[in-house]
Enzyme design. Structure first.
Site, PDB file in Angstrom:
ATOM      1  N   ASN B 393       0.829  -1.203   0.000  1.00 12.75           N
ATOM      2  CA  ASN B 393       0.000   0.000   0.000  1.00 12.75           C
ATOM      3  C   ASN B 393       0.865   1.256   0.000  1.00 12.75           C
ATOM      4  O   ASN B 393       1.016   1.909  -1.037  1.00 12.75           O
ATOM      5  CB  ASN B 393      -0.945  -0.018   1.201  1.00 12.75           C
ATOM      6  CG  ASN B 393      -1.853   1.191   1.240  1.00 12.75           C
ATOM      7  OD1 ASN B 393      -1.837   2.016   0.336  1.00 12.75           O
ATOM      8  ND2 ASN B 393      -2.644   1.307   2.283  1.00 12.75           N
ATOM      9  N   ASP B 394       1.464   1.577   1.129  1.00 12.06           N
ATOM     10  CA  ASP B 394       2.210   2.830   1.250  1.00 12.06           C
ATOM     11  C   ASP B 394       3.308   2.979   0.196  1.00 12.06           C
ATOM     12  O   ASP B 394       3.586   4.083  -0.259  1.00 12.06           O
ATOM     13  CB  ASP B 394       2.845   2.934   2.643  1.00 12.06           C
ATOM     14  CG  ASP B 394       1.789   3.157   3.724  1.00 12.06           C
ATOM     15  OD1 ASP B 394       0.712   3.663   3.372  1.00 12.06           O
ATOM     16  OD2 ASP B 394       2.052   2.821   4.890  1.00 12.06           O
TER      17      ASP B 394
END
Lengths: 102, 464
Positions: B393-394
């Site tokens: 994600n990040d």
């Protein structure tokens, strides 16, 4: 004046840090996990000290406080040596190149 | 065996350890490198036995304890699943730390055996080296235990912070120096135990404020500590093999920590002081909840991929949690049969330890020449048809490039948003570890696949 042997050991230490620096930068990032497990295994060469400690007891009393700590350290380091090298071996065997005939 | 000859053998084993690390520069030479490492260890242990030359009853006990440890280690090495590698490495670090502490205790109680003087009259130099080895060893031990518990999920991965944490830590660190100084001037055994106790305590306190996703830095750092502890003991024992190894491991861990910090664009101190992202969470997640999201199912994803000519897969920690690497590999096999080019892109901090994703992919029989690092592959996203983000994600969040307010601003990311379309497997819309929303979820060309990574991947394969 004679040079203290400590200075020689310090020289080895400092030079080894530099060797480590250059060697580790050349490790490919995909092998960083095996790098950690193998450094783990080799740092357990501390077992050398543990063996000396374990054998330091005299023949009448094999187990005194000092040697017991030595024996315990032998086991701990041995877990790491066997575990570390074997798990590294296991990981490295999985790294395969693309088969050419496919 | 004379001291000089054994010293030469210790030097040889030190050189073999250097070659062991050197071998890891490519997967082809790595196995040979590991063999050098084993050889170095065998030499070191054999020479130690020969140089003591005492094959009395004590020797049998040494072998027994060696065997017990060896069997446990071998058992663990064969049983451990590859997804649990971070826990294993953390656990192993704690053992090195504890072994260093035990050897130091033993040397302190029986200095004659190590040629360090006598009780109450240990050579000052040796006592300093011993204290450093013991103290760093103790920090490695308790720190690694906490890292282990956090990785294993026994302890919450969330950072634990309290008021006055940093002053307290600083105070303890200063007192370690003071106690070491007093120990060396008085040779008091009480001070030695106090030194060990506060070192255990600081190891514990240093790691609790660090969150789960910062574990790659923590593990590398503890790796480094275990090396310095070994080097400290190496100086005490005047053993070249141990000094060389300690220096190698110490610098190796330090370099890995540096690489991990750079992968997150954070300074080492920022990570160590902990408590990242805890404050931003509430503000950002509220005002963005209203945005529309396109979500799809396995059929949609399969359709998109079938019509693509090149696909880049971005794995993250979620893939490890879901144990989805084998399912992923099966999906990729099916895609390849349709002549679709598939490659893998790995962010430096993906997973919970350096190289975590590479090992998992290797386990699933993905050839390592299909797996690329961030710098190698980042330009290819613009030409790829589909980016398949599984459990990451990040590391894909474009806010790192566009939003100077974002806590991850400046972090190098995979340019997933440049792909023609993006498939995102995620269990929910919840923000990642950093607690920030990912704009990628709301992009026109993003299709969210809300499911467990393994289940979804298997379903896609069925639909291909």
């Amino acid at each position: 004046m004679e040079i203290d042997p400590f200075i020689f050991r310090l020289s080895i230490f400092i030079l080894s840090i530099f060797i480590g620096y250059y060697v580790v930068w050349s490790v490919t990032p995909s092998l960083h996990t095996p790098l950690m497990s193998v450094t783990n295994a080799i740092s357990s060469v501390i077992i050398v000290g543990a063996i000396i400690a374990g054998l330091a007891g005299n023949s009448e009393s094999i187990f005194n406080t000092s040697s017991i700590f030595g024996f315990l350290a032998i086991s701990l380091a041995a877990i790491n040596i066997f575990g570390g090298f074997l798990v590294t071996q296991r990981m490295l065997q999985m790294y395969k190149k693309k088969k050419k005939n496919k | 065996m004379s001291a000089n000859i054994s010293a030469i053998f210790y030097l040889i084993s030190g050189v073999l350890f250097i070659l062991a690390l050197r071998g890891l520069s490519s997967p082809e030479t790595a196995r040979q490198g590991n063999f050098f490492g084993i050889l170095g260890m065998v030499i070191a242990i054999t020479v130690t036995f020969l140089s003591i030359g005492n094959f009395s009853t004590g020797f049998i006990y040494v072998l027994i304890f060696l065997l017990i440890g060896g069997l446990i280690g071998a058992f663990i090495a064969y049983k451990i699943p590859m997804t649990a590698m971070p826990e294993l490495v953390a656990g192993f670090h704690s053992l090195v730390g504890l072994a260093a502490v035990f050897v130091a205790i033993s040397a302190f109680l029986n200095p004659e055996a190590f040629n360090l003087g006598s009780i109450g009259n240990i050579k000052i130099g040796s006592l300093i080296e011993m204290s450093i080895g013991a103290s760093v060893g103790a920090i490695t031990f308790s720190g690694s235990i906490i890292a282990f518990l956090k990785l294993q999920g026994i302890m919450s991965g969330a950072p634990i912070t309290f008021k006055g944490q940093h002053p307290l830590n600083a105070l303890i660190l200063i007192s370690i120096v003071v106690v070491t100084y007093l120990l060396c001037s008085t040779q008091s055994s009480n001070l030695f135990w106090i030194l060990l106790a506060i070192s255990f305590l600081i190891g514990f306190l240093l790691i609790i404020p660090i969150g789960g996703a910062d574990m790659p830095v923590v593990i590398s750092m503890l790796n480094s500590y275990s090396g310095w502890a070994a080097a400290g003991i190496g100086f005490t024992l005047e053993n070249t093999a141990l000094i060389i190894t300690g220096a190698l491991v110490g610098s190796s861990g330090a370099i890995l920590s540096y690489i991990m910090c750079k992968g997150m664009n954070r300074s080492f101190f920022n990570v160590i002081l902990g408590g990242f992202g805890a404050t931003e969470q509430s503000t950002t997640s509220q005002n963005k909840e209203q945005k529309p999201v396109k979500s799809g199912n396995a059929e949609d994803a399969a359709f998109l991929m079938k019509n693509a000519s090149s696909i880049i897969i971005v794995p993250g920690y979620g893939m490890a949690v879901a144990q989805a690497q084998h399912a992923l590999r099966e999906m990729v096999d099916t895609l390849k049969k349709n002549d679709i080019k598939v490659t893998y892109a790995i962010h430096p901090v993906a997973g919970r330890m350096p190289g975590h994703m590479n090992v998992l992919l290797a386990e699933a029989n993905v050839p390592y020449d299909e797996v690329f690092e961030l710098e190698e592959i980042n330009n290819d996203f613009a030409n790829a048809d589909v980016a398949f983000v599984i459990g990451a994600n990040d590391v894909t969040n474009p806010a790192a490039k566009t939003d100077p307010q974002s806590p991850i601003y400046g972090m190098p990311i995979l340019d997933v948003e440049k792909c023609k379309s993006v498939l995102f497997i995620k269990r929910s819309l919840s923000p990642g570890y950093a607690g920030i929303d990912n704009d990628l979820f709301y992009k026109e060309n993003t299709l969210m696949l809300f499911s467990d990574a393994k289940k979804m991947t298997e379903e896609i394969t069925k639909n291909l």
